[in-house]
Design a protein around this motif. Sequence first.
Motif, PDB file in Angstrom:
ATOM      1  N   PHE A   1       0.833  -1.210   0.000  1.00 45.32           N
ATOM      2  CA  PHE A   1       0.000   0.000   0.000  1.00 45.32           C
ATOM      3  C   PHE A   1       0.865   1.256   0.000  1.00 45.32           C
ATOM      4  O   PHE A   1       0.405   2.332   0.343  1.00 45.32           O
ATOM      5  CB  PHE A   1      -0.924   0.002   1.222  1.00 45.32           C
ATOM      6  CG  PHE A   1      -1.755  -1.238   1.337  1.00 45.32           C
ATOM      7  CD1 PHE A   1      -2.766  -1.500   0.430  1.00 45.32           C
ATOM      8  CD2 PHE A   1      -1.502  -2.167   2.331  1.00 45.32           C
ATOM      9  CE1 PHE A   1      -3.521  -2.654   0.518  1.00 45.32           C
ATOM     10  CE2 PHE A   1      -2.255  -3.322   2.432  1.00 45.32           C
ATOM     11  CZ  PHE A   1      -3.267  -3.562   1.521  1.00 45.32           C
ATOM     12  N   GLY A   2       2.121   1.113  -0.355  1.00 44.99           N
ATOM     13  CA  GLY A   2       3.046   2.244  -0.296  1.00 44.99           C
ATOM     14  C   GLY A   2       3.856   2.146   0.978  1.00 44.99           C
ATOM     15  O   GLY A   2       3.341   2.400   2.063  1.00 44.99           O
ATOM     16  N   TYR A   3       5.115   1.751   0.863  1.00 44.27           N
ATOM     17  CA  TYR A   3       6.018   1.615   2.010  1.00 44.27           C
ATOM     18  C   TYR A   3       5.522   0.605   3.047  1.00 44.27           C
ATOM     19  O   TYR A   3       5.752   0.777   4.232  1.00 44.27           O
ATOM     20  CB  TYR A   3       6.267   2.981   2.676  1.00 44.27           C
ATOM     21  CG  TYR A   3       6.934   3.955   1.752  1.00 44.27           C
ATOM     22  CD1 TYR A   3       8.317   3.935   1.582  1.00 44.27           C
ATOM     23  CD2 TYR A   3       6.190   4.870   1.022  1.00 44.27           C
ATOM     24  CE1 TYR A   3       8.940   4.812   0.717  1.00 44.27           C
ATOM     25  CE2 TYR A   3       6.802   5.749   0.151  1.00 44.27           C
ATOM     26  CZ  TYR A   3       8.181   5.714   0.004  1.00 44.27           C
ATOM     27  OH  TYR A   3       8.789   6.579  -0.857  1.00 44.27           O
ATOM     28  N   THR A   4       4.822  -0.428   2.637  1.00 47.47           N
ATOM     29  CA  THR A   4       4.412  -1.442   3.611  1.00 47.47           C
ATOM     30  C   THR A   4       5.185  -2.745   3.421  1.00 47.47           C
ATOM     31  O   THR A   4       4.781  -3.784   3.926  1.00 47.47           O
ATOM     32  CB  THR A   4       2.894  -1.729   3.534  1.00 47.47           C
ATOM     33  OG1 THR A   4       2.551  -2.057   2.183  1.00 47.47           O
ATOM     34  CG2 THR A   4       2.081  -0.544   4.000  1.00 47.47           C
ATOM     35  N   CYS A   5       6.316  -2.674   2.726  1.00 44.45           N
ATOM     36  CA  CYS A   5       7.098  -3.893   2.514  1.00 44.45           C
ATOM     37  C   CYS A   5       7.631  -4.451   3.832  1.00 44.45           C
ATOM     38  O   CYS A   5       7.881  -5.643   3.950  1.00 44.45           O
ATOM     39  CB  CYS A   5       8.239  -3.635   1.541  1.00 44.45           C
ATOM     40  SG  CYS A   5       9.296  -2.264   2.025  1.00 44.45           S
ATOM     41  N   TYR A   6       7.796  -3.586   4.845  1.00 44.17           N
ATOM     42  CA  TYR A   6       8.277  -4.088   6.140  1.00 44.17           C
ATOM     43  C   TYR A   6       7.229  -5.004   6.772  1.00 44.17           C
ATOM     44  O   TYR A   6       7.565  -5.958   7.468  1.00 44.17           O
ATOM     45  CB  TYR A   6       8.635  -2.919   7.081  1.00 44.17           C
ATOM     46  CG  TYR A   6       7.468  -2.102   7.581  1.00 44.17           C
ATOM     47  CD1 TYR A   6       6.926  -2.321   8.843  1.00 44.17           C
ATOM     48  CD2 TYR A   6       6.895  -1.105   6.793  1.00 44.17           C
ATOM     49  CE1 TYR A   6       5.853  -1.576   9.307  1.00 44.17           C
ATOM     50  CE2 TYR A   6       5.825  -0.355   7.241  1.00 44.17           C
ATOM     51  CZ  TYR A   6       5.309  -0.595   8.496  1.00 44.17           C
ATOM     52  OH  TYR A   6       4.240   0.138   8.954  1.00 44.17           O
ATOM     53  N   ILE A   7       5.959  -4.718   6.511  1.00 39.01           N
ATOM     54  CA  ILE A   7       4.890  -5.574   7.033  1.00 39.01           C
ATOM     55  C   ILE A   7       4.844  -6.882   6.242  1.00 39.01           C
ATOM     56  O   ILE A   7       4.797  -7.971   6.819  1.00 39.01           O
ATOM     57  CB  ILE A   7       3.524  -4.847   6.953  1.00 39.01           C
ATOM     58  CG1 ILE A   7       3.521  -3.642   7.901  1.00 39.01           C
ATOM     59  CG2 ILE A   7       2.379  -5.798   7.287  1.00 39.01           C
ATOM     60  CD1 ILE A   7       2.239  -2.825   7.887  1.00 39.01           C
ATOM     61  N   ALA A   8       4.899  -6.763   4.914  1.00 42.79           N
ATOM     62  CA  ALA A   8       4.801  -7.957   4.068  1.00 42.79           C
ATOM     63  C   ALA A   8       5.925  -8.944   4.371  1.00 42.79           C
ATOM     64  O   ALA A   8       5.690 -10.152   4.483  1.00 42.79           O
ATOM     65  CB  ALA A   8       4.833  -7.548   2.593  1.00 42.79           C
ATOM     66  N   SER A   9       7.151  -8.437   4.526  1.00 40.90           N
ATOM     67  CA  SER A   9       8.280  -9.356   4.717  1.00 40.90           C
ATOM     68  C   SER A   9       8.156 -10.100   6.048  1.00 40.90           C
ATOM     69  O   SER A   9       8.483 -11.282   6.137  1.00 40.90           O
ATOM     70  CB  SER A   9       9.611  -8.605   4.622  1.00 40.90           C
ATOM     71  OG  SER A   9       9.687  -7.598   5.599  1.00 40.90           O
TER      72      SER A   9
END
Length: 593
Positions: free
Chosen positions: A74-82
């Motif tokens: 959702f925009g800069y949420t890669c930290y959550i996905a990983s």
Amino acid sequence: MFRKWKADKSKRDTAPPPSENDSDSLKADYTHVESAPAPEDPLDPALEYAVVDPAQPNMPYGDGSDKVFGMENFGYTCYIASILQTLYYTTSFRHQILAFPERDAAHPRKRKLRVHGHKPHAFLSSLAPTPSTNGSAAASTPGSSGSTTPQNSKVRSLFKPGPPQSAPSTAGNTDRDSKTDLNNPELQNLLVAKYPEYANLDIHYSLNQQRNITLVGVTDNQAATSEQRKRQALVRGPIINLDHSYADQYGMSETIFTALKDVFECVTENVSKVGIVSAQQLVEVVKKENEMFRSSMHQDAHEFLNFLVNNVIEALDNYCNATGAETDIHRLFEGLLTSETKCLSCETVSTRDELFLDLSIDLQPNTSITHCLKMFSQSEMLTESNKFYCESCHSLQEAAKTIKLKKLPKILALHLKRFKYAEELGRNVKLFYRVEYTKTLRIFNTTEGSEYADKMYELYAVVVHIGGGPSHGHYVAIVKTDRFGWLLFDDETVECVDENFVYRFFGDGPGLATAYLLFYREVENEDEFIDRLLYNGLATSENEELDTSAYHRVSVPDVAAESETNGDVAAEKEKPDKQERKKRVFGFKLGKG
Ligand SMILES: [Zn+2]
């Protein structure tokens, strides 16, 4: 010394403002997509309560190990996905989340076969009117490469370091060499030979620019950029549009736990084995619970892991206290360490036990995780402004402090402290030290009494930070799955990667990608594990042959033991109990500050 996580504002001082609206850029580029979403087949109503495994009444619709889903960014949420992908494939953790609280056999819950969301999904809505699908699959709009964010170009520079890549294919490019035959059975056969479960994954396979086999984000164009494959993953779907909560189905109020359970359950129970999960509700709950994650800037994956696991445990503690239910979930990550402080004046030794959920490791250049763990347990002098208050001397004294790992967790999460405050610059910088990590790790328990055994661990997940500093960049997760081998999760896309790929992120390049979090799991049957390692090594390729140097031994030094045997001990041992869990720290740091 030990600290509960707290927001470190300095880390984000230099964060760039969000560069552009993500959904706008997706809209602008929708012509990259190969095809419109396929219309959904009607579902057989018999599936709605079809129990997959009667032996698992609390996971009646399967345990989720047969699923491969990307996660929408959702925009800069890669930290959550990983972090979510890593936790999903932490098998014992996923099982505990899925199976708790116990289901009521008398009132079975309908299987969540498809999740369309309460509102239409933003990306799919943006695709209307449906783009043309008449074979102009690989075409992209001229100039579209200009819309690539700096973050995306970093991703590519990581996975294909070296000479600059050719521009993405332009409109009208019909170069046959860049095309992949989606129905080419060779790619699937290749995977099935190694992991038979791939035969059950009814999907297309395509080879991407990095020569990895794409599972989610498959395109007909081998030269497709990472961004194009991400969009394609959304188009192909199916998308689990999780913009709502199922907490009431569990008889719970909404918490981080229920939001996480929603994600795991919707993936596990989906009618499709591959797809995309759009975890909007979880992101909302995270932002509601913690203001730090409200900004749209780059966030720290370790802080998120810390926050998530602590909050899941807290929510379950509250639920269990209120209902009398029981869960062991905290035991997965929880270890016990003991810090011994010896007053240099009176030689009294004070001992204090602390629970931990991960270990934050200081790094040194050109070293290994084994070495860093040794340093972690080395004696440290407390002097000058860092003196220790001695209960016997009733004053501040110089002291020697040693940390020992006393009880080792089933899941050992290691946080490599790559972001460090640089006095001369007045801000945090990223350390590109080479820190090797290995397939296996043995950690000895050398605390006296040896109440708990040594443990052998196997690496099963690496969260990689890609970028030059702490305030920007991108995260991906590389995770060993039970059925499909090592998978690379990069937001929406999922790729199958070679095991060698896992050991490319030691920190000294090429590229800016470095291992940031390492997840090791306990090896329960060592003999069987080593046999399997040997057998696989001989059966597949020379590259994977058992390398005995992979076995590193970490011994936790026991320098303070001598004074204890002199009977000069003033122990302040605290037994951790249910209340103590509240004080649990997720990671801690050595040294000053
Ligand atoms: Zn003293």
